[in-house]
Design a protein around this motif. Structure first.
Motif, PDB file in Angstrom:
ATOM      1  N   LYS A 148      12.051   8.383  -2.964  1.00 56.90           N
ATOM      2  CA  LYS A 148      12.008   9.435  -4.264  1.00 56.90           C
ATOM      3  C   LYS A 148      12.575   8.831  -5.408  1.00 56.90           C
ATOM      4  N   ALA A 152       6.499  10.019  -6.414  1.00 56.29           N
ATOM      5  CA  ALA A 152       6.584  11.491  -6.316  1.00 56.29           C
ATOM      6  C   ALA A 152       6.473  11.838  -4.587  1.00 56.29           C
ATOM      7  N   GLU A 153       7.534  13.120  -4.518  1.00 55.57           N
ATOM      8  CA  GLU A 153       7.728  13.334  -3.128  1.00 55.57           C
ATOM      9  C   GLU A 153       6.421  13.645  -2.285  1.00 55.57           C
TER      10      GLU A 153
END
Length: 871
Positions: A148, A152-153
């Motif tokens: 993270k 980006a997640e």
């Protein structure tokens, strides 16, 4: 950047992070029974993960030559058909042995890809292990949290055990992994669909580029996972895939290395890459396979009919087949690619340059041999098609297709193509059945099953003391049961051992473990990675007792004599034949020695005599052994010791010197050359193009050899009535025998001529057909000669049946003139097969001529009578 620059940047980056840059291990594995070839970057570090050795450097980085064409990892049939599978590939890796873990591994991977190689982050995705309920392993949330920080997640993808839990094998160190995937599609393609949905879907441009494996478990034979005492990082990044991305290509084969190989092939074949899929596949196959072939040979593995050598031969023949059937190449062409490969990769892998002449010669010889085999295969197909035509059948059986595949190297598609061109088809289902049977036989022959180690004591290293002792007090530290080829035995590890483990060409020691209550036989000693294992038929009843380990000293001494003799032989070969001579393999047993070396012509009798003389001189000088243990590699080279390509040496090596002979060697040796006693070369032969083999004997075996020769000479002299000059007596005997043979030969000719005339007189004529059936005391060769002479002299249709008797055996021969074969559809082969039963034999042949042999001469009269009745 070209491929060489990409490789250098990787190694420079990790060197800046405190990693020791280590060389690639040989691609051909020599001390691991579970592997033929290095198939992953971690292979050379298995001992550290298994706890059999402690890493001197906690952080290392390397580029490893890998080959995946056998066992669990087998991509051979995909290679060349798609654009991203390879047989041989380079695995870039950085390693932590109980040092850094997930945080640093992920951070550095991201830094190198995005800041050094400057890959667009919008093209990158990562996968993380989702956990597995059956194994009781939770989701790798630690890696997710680290990722993270960098991505980006929604670009972090959970993946299952199949994709994101790495295991060395069925048992052993393993752990979850996190992978970095890159979307290398064109901008236009990326605009049409999201790359995330293509991750782990075998898309040729959306590919895994980096694998971070976090080794923290040990898989037991029961399937249970146990936490390792130390945690390690094992990473791998395929150099070919990385080059594709960094060079902006859509295929690995569009990168600089492969394109230079393909351009050479275009000139040789006249075909252009990118025009037709069929020729593109052929060009890719050959460009890929030449690396696997060249690196294996330079590592010391010559093509052969067994084991690793057979795998290399299969790869080479697959490349030749594509060149032959698709590119219309009918002469050796792969050998020419060795020079191109050496120019491309010789800086990083100097063995390609130093071994170039051997590479070219071995490959050329293999190609020439296989071209001859292909020609034989074409003839075999023609025969099969003729047989099918005579039976009015149109399908080549699966058995026949498999025969062409297995014996002549014909792939199914080549057989199918030839069949279609001639209006036939093949039984592909039947072929696959035969292929599966062969694979099952192969698996059964090579399968090995091991139980988990049973730990008795914490000391899990086996220190070797056998250079100084052949007996010592020991404890068993652990053992396990092994089943291989249907046989069950046990591997036993001792805290210290005087037993030499098979290695460096020398066979392992045998001996016994003796305690107050029992004696256990050790029937072999081997090295598994860095662990010395002693093979026993049974376990001690009281394994915790203290044992006396005793080596079979006589056997060891004989092996030591042969090993020291190989060193003297190597030195003598270089002195007589030249310094181009290098060791290419050896076998040292108590009974004899075998030494393979580079040389491009047969060693003459004079040269062999001189080599034998030099070794014998060194033996008579009784040169003392100079042994230097734990010598730094650089110092050993300064001492004049030669390192062999294909061998993996540690930082510290052992140097063996006998006078001017200086070699790196871990084997056992005599204290002085006089202990070798006698040395005798028994054979010299070719192993492959540019590689010769000498076999020799020493010590007791050589004494027995000369004793037998002396006994035979005495026996010959007795038979010759003890002449003063046995050699002249034999020459006189041979001259007399030759004269008698000519007399007998003339007599046989006269006898045959007389028989031919008698046979002519015996013919009976009926309705325009001449028939004769008679018996004669002659061999089948003479009978055949008479009948073929007769055939040329007769001007009427005839049938001749001859019963022959010689040395208590019977023969039946039938000749039928061509007119009768055509008009009456008579068949001599069918007739002779039927009536041979009367002489308790069998046979066959062509419609106009056939023979049979039998063990019952008394049945000849009946056979002749029955055939006469028939006509």
């Amino acid at each position: 950047m070209n491929l060489n620059e990409i490789r250098k940047q990787f190694l420079d980056f990790f060197e800046s992070k405190g990693h020791k840059i280590v060389p690639s291990a040989p691609m051909v594995v020599k001390n691991d029974p579970t592997l033929m070839f290095t198939n992953a970057g971690m292979n050379q570090f298995k001992d550290y993960f298994l706890g059999h050795a402690e890493a001197k450097d906690k952080r290392v980085a390397d580029t490893q030559k890998c080959l995946r064409v056998s066992g669990k990892h087998n991509d051979l049939e995909e290679v060349g058909v798609d654009t991203y599978h390879h047989t041989m590939f380079e695995m870039l890796g950085n390693w932590s042995f109980g040092d850094y873990f997930k945080e640093e591994a992920i951070a550095w991977a991201w830094e190198l890809l995005t800041e050094v190689y400057k890959i667009d982050t919008s093209r990158l995705y990562v996968t993380v292990f989702e956990g597995d309920q059956e194994d009781g392993v939770p989701m790798d949330t630690e890696s997710i949290e680290i990722w993270k920080k960098y991505i980006a997640e929604d670009r972090i993808i959970l993946a299952n055990k199949k994709d994101n839990f790495w295991e060395m094998g069925d048992t052993g160190p393993c752990g979850p992994c996190t992978e970095i995937h890159v979307d290398a599609r064109t901008d236009e393609e990326r605009a049409k669909s999201d790359g995330k949905s293509l991750v782990n879907q075998d898309h040729p441009q959306v590919i895994e580029i980096w694998n971070n494996v976090f080794i923290q478990y040990n898989r037991m034979a029961s399937g249970k996972l146990v936490e390792l005492p130390a945690k390690h990082v094992d990473t791998g990044m395929g150099l070919e895939r990385l080059a594709m991305v960094l060079q902006g290509k859509q295929s690995n084969y569009d990168t600089d290395l492969f394109q230079n190989l393909i351009k050479h092939l275009e000139k040789v074949s006249g075909f252009t890459y990118g025009v037709k899929e069929e020729t593109d596949i052929a060009l890719r196959v050959i460009a890929d396979h030449v690396r696997a072939i060249a690196f294996s040979i330079s590592d010391g593995q010559l093509p052969s009919n067994t084991g690793a050598g057979y795998v290399i031969r299969r790869i080479l023949r697959r490349a030749v087949r594509y060149g032959y059937s698709v590119l219309d190449l009918k002469e050796p062409f792969i050998c020419g690619l060795a020079t191109v490969l050496s120019n491309e990769m010789g800086d990083a892998f100097p063995e390609l340059r130093s071994q170039l002449s051997i590479l070219e010669n071995v490959i050329r010889e293999e190609e020439s041999s296989f071209f001859r085999t292909l020609e034989q295969g074409i003839k075999r197909i023609d025969t099969i098609l003729e047989e099918l035509t005579s039976k009015n059948e149109k399908i080549i059986s699966g058995h026949a297709v498999f025969e062409l595949y297995d014996t002549f190297g014909f792939p199914v598609d080549l057989t199918s193509l030839i069949a279609r061109e001639n209006g036939f088809s093949i039984d592909e289902i039947g072929f696959n059945t035969e292929l599966e049977k062969q694979k099952s036989r192969s698996r059964a022959a090579t399968s090995i099953a091991t139980d988990d180690w049973v730990e008795l004591r914490e000391d899990d290293r086996s220190e070797f003391v056998g250079y100084d002792h052949t007996e010592t007090h020991v404890f068993i530290t652990k053992y396990r049961k092994v089943t291989q080829k249907g046989k069950t035995f046990f591997q036993v590890v001792l805290n210290i051992t005087p037993f030499y483990a098979e290695g460096g060409g020398q066979v392992g020691d045998k001996g016994v473990l003796v305690s107050e209550s029992e004696t256990v036989r050790i029937f072999d000693t081997k090295k598994e990675n860095n662990l010395t294992v002693h093979l026993t038929d049974k376990l001690p009843e009281f394994p915790l007792e203290k044992f006396e380990a005793k080596v079979d000293v006589k056997r060891r001494e004989l092996a030591a004599s042969n090993h020291s003799a190989t060193h003297l032989l190597h030195h003598a070969l270089r002195e007589v034949l030249g310094t181009h001579v290098e060791q290419k393999g050896s076998l040292v047993s108590p009974d004899y020695l075998r030494f393979d070396f580079s040389h491009f012509s047969k060693v003459t009798e004079e040269e062999l005599s001189r080599i034998e003389e030099l070794v014998s001189e060194d033996i008579r000088k009784n040169i003392s052994l100079e042994e230097h243990r734990a010598v730094p590699m650089d110092d050993a080279v300064e001492m004049g010791a030669m390192a062999l390509f294909g061998e993996k040496y540690g930082d510290l090596v052992r140097v063996i010197r006998f006078g001017d002979s200086v070699e790196l060697c871990g084997g056992t040796h005599v204290p002085a050359t006089g202990k070798i006693g006698l040395f005798k070369i028994t054979s010299e032969s070719a192993v492959a193009a540019g590689v010769r083999r000498i076999e020799a004997i020493t010590n007791d075996t050589a004494i027995a050899f000369y004793k037998e020769k002396a006994a035979r000479l005495e026996a010959i002299q007795r038979l010759l009535k003890n002449p003063k000059d046995p050699e002249k007596a034999i020459e006189d005997l041979l001259t007399k025998n030759q004269s008698l043979s000519k007399t007998i030969e003339q007599f046989e000719k006269e006898k045959a001529g007389q028989f031919k005339q008698e046979l002519k007189n015996q013919f009976i004529e009926k309705e325009g057909l001449l028939f004769a059936a008679t018996k004669v005391t002659m061999g089948t060769g003479s009978i055949k000669d008479v009948l073929f002479q007769l055939k040329g002299e007769m001007n009427q249709p005839f049938v001749a049946v001859i019963g022959g008797e010689e040395d208590g055996k019977a023969s039946l021969t039938i000749m039928i003139s061509d007119e009768l074969v055509k008009e009456k559809e008579l068949h001599a082969g069918n007739l002779v097969r039927e009536y041979a039963k009367l002489i308790q034999g069998g046979g066959g042949g062509q419609p106009f001529f056939a023979t049979a042999g039998g063990k019952n001469p008394s049945g000849l009269d009946k056979a002749l009578e029955e055939i006469a009745k028939l006509f």
